[in-house]
Design a protein around this motif. Structure first.
Motif, PDB file in Angstrom:
ATOM      1  N   ARG A  70       0.851  -1.192   0.000  1.00 29.36           N
ATOM      2  CA  ARG A  70       0.000   0.000   0.000  1.00 29.36           C
ATOM      3  C   ARG A  70       0.890   1.246   0.000  1.00 29.36           C
ATOM      4  O   ARG A  70       1.821   1.339   0.798  1.00 29.36           O
ATOM      5  CB  ARG A  70      -0.884   0.048   1.243  1.00 29.36           C
ATOM      6  N   TYR A  74      -1.122   5.235  -5.137  1.00 29.34           N
ATOM      7  CA  TYR A  74      -0.881   4.041  -5.950  1.00 29.34           C
ATOM      8  C   TYR A  74      -1.934   2.980  -5.638  1.00 29.34           C
ATOM      9  O   TYR A  74      -2.475   2.933  -4.534  1.00 29.34           O
ATOM     10  CB  TYR A  74       0.513   3.455  -5.683  1.00 29.34           C
ATOM     11  N   GLU A  75      -2.196   2.143  -6.633  1.00 30.64           N
ATOM     12  CA  GLU A  75      -3.104   1.011  -6.438  1.00 30.64           C
ATOM     13  C   GLU A  75      -2.446  -0.007  -5.507  1.00 30.64           C
ATOM     14  O   GLU A  75      -1.251  -0.260  -5.603  1.00 30.64           O
ATOM     15  CB  GLU A  75      -3.411   0.326  -7.781  1.00 30.64           C
ATOM     16  N   SER A  76      -3.231  -0.598  -4.609  1.00 30.49           N
ATOM     17  CA  SER A  76      -2.728  -1.662  -3.746  1.00 30.49           C
ATOM     18  C   SER A  76      -2.522  -2.926  -4.572  1.00 30.49           C
ATOM     19  O   SER A  76      -3.282  -3.195  -5.504  1.00 30.49           O
ATOM     20  CB  SER A  76      -3.713  -1.971  -2.619  1.00 30.49           C
ATOM     21  N   GLU A 123       1.258   0.773  -9.542  1.00 33.34           N
ATOM     22  CA  GLU A 123       0.737   1.641 -10.589  1.00 33.34           C
ATOM     23  C   GLU A 123       0.011   2.820  -9.944  1.00 33.34           C
ATOM     24  O   GLU A 123      -0.721   2.641  -8.963  1.00 33.34           O
ATOM     25  CB  GLU A 123      -0.223   0.870 -11.497  1.00 33.34           C
ATOM     26  N   GLU A 124       0.208   3.992 -10.521  1.00 31.81           N
ATOM     27  CA  GLU A 124      -0.437   5.191  -9.977  1.00 31.81           C
ATOM     28  C   GLU A 124      -1.946   5.103 -10.171  1.00 31.81           C
ATOM     29  O   GLU A 124      -2.435   4.565 -11.163  1.00 31.81           O
ATOM     30  CB  GLU A 124       0.085   6.452 -10.677  1.00 31.81           C
ATOM     31  N   GLN A 125      -2.686   5.650  -9.183  1.00 29.73           N
ATOM     32  CA  GLN A 125      -4.140   5.666  -9.283  1.00 29.73           C
ATOM     33  C   GLN A 125      -4.558   6.655 -10.343  1.00 29.73           C
ATOM     34  O   GLN A 125      -3.938   7.689 -10.543  1.00 29.73           O
ATOM     35  CB  GLN A 125      -4.765   6.064  -7.938  1.00 29.73           C
ATOM     36  N   GLN A 126      -5.628   6.332 -11.001  1.00 27.54           N
ATOM     37  CA  GLN A 126      -6.160   7.199 -12.062  1.00 27.54           C
ATOM     38  C   GLN A 126      -7.123   8.187 -11.498  1.00 27.54           C
ATOM     39  O   GLN A 126      -7.885   7.997 -10.658  1.00 27.54           O
ATOM     40  CB  GLN A 126      -6.863   6.337 -13.116  1.00 27.54           C
TER      41      GLN A 126
END
Length: 126
Positions: A70, A74-76, A123-126
Motif C-alpha cells: 500500500r 498508488y493502487e494496492s 501503478e499510480e491511481q487514475q
C-alpha cells in the motif's frame, strides 16, 4: 561407570529415533525479501503492517502468507507466498525410518517458503 555409559547410550539412541532431520536441523523461520517500485510502500502480511519496502521479513515456513503493498497515490497490490516441502528433508527422513517422517510431517518442519523474494511494481491511481 558401566551403568552411566549405558544410560547415555540409551539417551542418544532415543534422541535419534524420536527426532527427525528437519526438526533437528531445519530453520524455524525463513527470510523473505520484500521490495517495490517505487520503494516506500507499506507492507502488510496477513493484514498486519510489517514494515516499509525494502524490508526483509522472517516468516515461518509452515504457513502461507498474503503480502499487500500500500502506498498513497498508488493502487494496492497483493501477492501470495505459499509453502513447499523441502525434498531433501523427505529423503533424509525416509532413510531414518517411519518415525522421522511422521514427526516432520506432523510438525511441518520440512516445509519452507516457495519464494525468497517478492517484488511488486505499483501503478499510480487514475
Amino acid at each position: 561407570m558401566r551403568k552411566t555409559i549405558l544410560t547415555i547410550s540409551l539417551f542418544v539412541v532415543a534422541s535419534l529415533c524420536f527426532n527427525s532431520c528437519a526438526t533437528l536441523f531445519g530453520k524455524k523461520t525463513h527470510a523473505l525479501a520484500v521490495g517495490s517500485d517505487p520503494s516506500g510502500a507499506d507492507v502488510y502480511v496477513n493484514g498486519f503492517k510489517m514494515g516499509t519496502t525494502p524490508v526483509e521479513l522472517n516468516l515461518k515456513g509452515d504457513k502461507s502468507y498474503t503480502i499487500e503493498y500500500r502506498k498513497e497515490g498508488y493502487e494496492s497490490i497483493t501477492r501470495v507466498v505459499n509453502t513447499k516441502v523441502g525434498a531433501g528433508w523427505i529423503v533424509l527422513d525416509v532413510l531414518g525410518g517411519l518415525i522421522p517422517v511422521v514427526i516432520d510431517a506432523a510438525t511441518g518442519n520440512w516445509n519452507k517458503l516457495d519464494q525468497d523474494a517478492v517484488n511488486a511494481v505499483l501503478e499510480e491511481q487514475q
